[in-house]
Design a protein around this motif. Sequence first.
Motif, PDB file in Angstrom:
ATOM      1  N   TYR A  87       0.841  -1.209   0.000  1.00  0.00           N
ATOM      2  CA  TYR A  87       0.000   0.000   0.000  1.00  0.00           C
ATOM      3  C   TYR A  87       0.876   1.259   0.000  1.00  0.00           C
ATOM      4  N   MET A  88       1.885   1.277   0.866  1.00  0.00           N
ATOM      5  CA  MET A  88       2.763   2.450   0.957  1.00  0.00           C
ATOM      6  C   MET A  88       3.485   2.683  -0.364  1.00  0.00           C
ATOM      7  N   ARG A  89       4.015   1.609  -0.936  1.00  0.00           N
ATOM      8  CA  ARG A  89       4.789   1.758  -2.176  1.00  0.00           C
ATOM      9  C   ARG A  89       3.911   2.255  -3.316  1.00  0.00           C
ATOM     10  N   VAL A  90       2.713   1.717  -3.439  1.00  0.00           N
ATOM     11  CA  VAL A  90       1.832   2.160  -4.522  1.00  0.00           C
ATOM     12  C   VAL A  90       1.381   3.599  -4.270  1.00  0.00           C
ATOM     13  N   SER A  91       0.993   3.906  -3.049  1.00  0.00           N
ATOM     14  CA  SER A  91       0.546   5.269  -2.739  1.00  0.00           C
ATOM     15  C   SER A  91       1.668   6.288  -2.938  1.00  0.00           C
ATOM     16  N   ALA A  92       2.874   5.906  -2.587  1.00  0.00           N
ATOM     17  CA  ALA A  92       3.993   6.839  -2.690  1.00  0.00           C
ATOM     18  C   ALA A  92       4.542   6.957  -4.107  1.00  0.00           C
ATOM     19  N   HIS A  93       4.231   6.013  -4.978  1.00  0.00           N
ATOM     20  CA  HIS A  93       4.827   6.051  -6.316  1.00  0.00           C
ATOM     21  C   HIS A  93       3.850   6.228  -7.459  1.00  0.00           C
ATOM     22  N   SER A  94       2.626   5.762  -7.325  1.00  0.00           N
ATOM     23  CA  SER A  94       1.807   5.754  -8.531  1.00  0.00           C
ATOM     24  C   SER A  94       0.351   6.116  -8.327  1.00  0.00           C
ATOM     25  N   ALA A  95      -0.042   6.568  -7.171  1.00  0.00           N
ATOM     26  CA  ALA A  95      -1.426   6.946  -6.967  1.00  0.00           C
ATOM     27  C   ALA A  95      -1.753   8.156  -7.843  1.00  0.00           C
ATOM     28  N   THR A  96      -2.972   8.180  -8.372  1.00  0.00           N
ATOM     29  CA  THR A  96      -3.333   9.229  -9.328  1.00  0.00           C
ATOM     30  C   THR A  96      -4.446  10.125  -8.792  1.00  0.00           C
ATOM     31  N   ARG A  97      -4.587  11.235  -9.448  1.00  0.00           N
ATOM     32  CA  ARG A  97      -5.654  12.183  -9.113  1.00  0.00           C
ATOM     33  C   ARG A  97      -7.019  11.516  -9.273  1.00  0.00           C
ATOM     34  N   ALA A  98      -7.201  10.767 -10.345  1.00  0.00           N
ATOM     35  CA  ALA A  98      -8.490  10.105 -10.590  1.00  0.00           C
ATOM     36  C   ALA A  98      -8.820   9.139  -9.458  1.00  0.00           C
ATOM     37  N   GLU A  99      -7.834   8.364  -9.006  1.00  0.00           N
ATOM     38  CA  GLU A  99      -8.071   7.439  -7.901  1.00  0.00           C
ATOM     39  C   GLU A  99      -8.501   8.192  -6.652  1.00  0.00           C
ATOM     40  N   LEU A 100      -7.816   9.272  -6.351  1.00  0.00           N
ATOM     41  CA  LEU A 100      -8.147  10.062  -5.168  1.00  0.00           C
ATOM     42  C   LEU A 100      -9.569  10.616  -5.264  1.00  0.00           C
ATOM     43  N   ILE A 101      -9.913  11.180  -6.391  1.00  0.00           N
ATOM     44  CA  ILE A 101     -11.245  11.755  -6.578  1.00  0.00           C
ATOM     45  C   ILE A 101     -12.317  10.689  -6.383  1.00  0.00           C
ATOM     46  N   PHE A 102     -12.137   9.541  -7.010  1.00  0.00           N
ATOM     47  CA  PHE A 102     -13.153   8.499  -6.909  1.00  0.00           C
ATOM     48  C   PHE A 102     -13.191   7.873  -5.520  1.00  0.00           C
ATOM     49  N   MET A 103     -12.043   7.775  -4.879  1.00  0.00           N
ATOM     50  CA  MET A 103     -12.031   7.258  -3.517  1.00  0.00           C
ATOM     51  C   MET A 103     -12.838   8.182  -2.609  1.00  0.00           C
ATOM     52  N   LEU A 104     -12.626   9.472  -2.730  1.00  0.00           N
ATOM     53  CA  LEU A 104     -13.354  10.431  -1.902  1.00  0.00           C
ATOM     54  C   LEU A 104     -14.853  10.382  -2.183  1.00  0.00           C
ATOM     55  N   GLU A 105     -15.223  10.257  -3.434  1.00  0.00           N
ATOM     56  CA  GLU A 105     -16.636  10.193  -3.796  1.00  0.00           C
ATOM     57  C   GLU A 105     -17.310   8.922  -3.288  1.00  0.00           C
ATOM     58  N   SER A 106     -16.607   7.804  -3.347  1.00  0.00           N
ATOM     59  CA  SER A 106     -17.256   6.531  -3.010  1.00  0.00           C
ATOM     60  C   SER A 106     -17.439   6.323  -1.519  1.00  0.00           C
ATOM     61  N   VAL A 107     -16.826   7.142  -0.689  1.00  0.00           N
ATOM     62  CA  VAL A 107     -17.023   6.987   0.748  1.00  0.00           C
ATOM     63  C   VAL A 107     -18.084   7.948   1.276  1.00  0.00           C
TER      64      VAL A 107
END
Length: 182
Positions: A87-107
């Motif tokens: 989780y740390m490696r993916v979040s620190a290296h490749s997380a995207t704006r789209a993922e963040l936006i959709f994560m925030l919306e889905s909760v």
Amino acid sequence: MRTSNKTKILDAAVRVINRDGVRAVTFESVSSESGLTRGGLLYHFPSREALLRGIDEHLVQAWEASMQQLLDVPAGQASAVERHAAYMRVSAHSATRAELIFMLESVQPDSDVAPWSEAMARWAPPPPRSGEADPAVWDNFIARLAADGLWVYEGMYNGRIDEDVRAGIAQRLMAMLRAQAE
């Protein structure tokens, strides 16, 4: 193997979101970005809402696949520290704006689906409980907050961090997790 048109559509929609935000996702913008016709999009996604739901599921699957790729075993067989490290490696290296936006919306409380919540439960450490004394539990969660903070910083402010600084942050977070595994 040839990429399906559905995947081309979803990948194109994610590029539109990363570049221009969710509001820019229209059948016209995704059609132009994917090189497919509006009719081709409507075949797979009969409404904008269906397209957005498809994007959400696509992002969760890709995000989990990125983490799974870092493990030598299926996620269910990995230790908590191994899952947190992925989780740390993916979040620190490749997380995207789209993922963040959709994560925030889905909760959102009125959301009828929570694909991000389910994925987070599998991969990321939960907050410590009141009165928790184990420093490892605290370190896991603090590392998660730091990785999430990096993701939010870049997603919200388009603040790309130099790759060497990003690597240093990832190394420090991994050190927090490694210290508990020993």
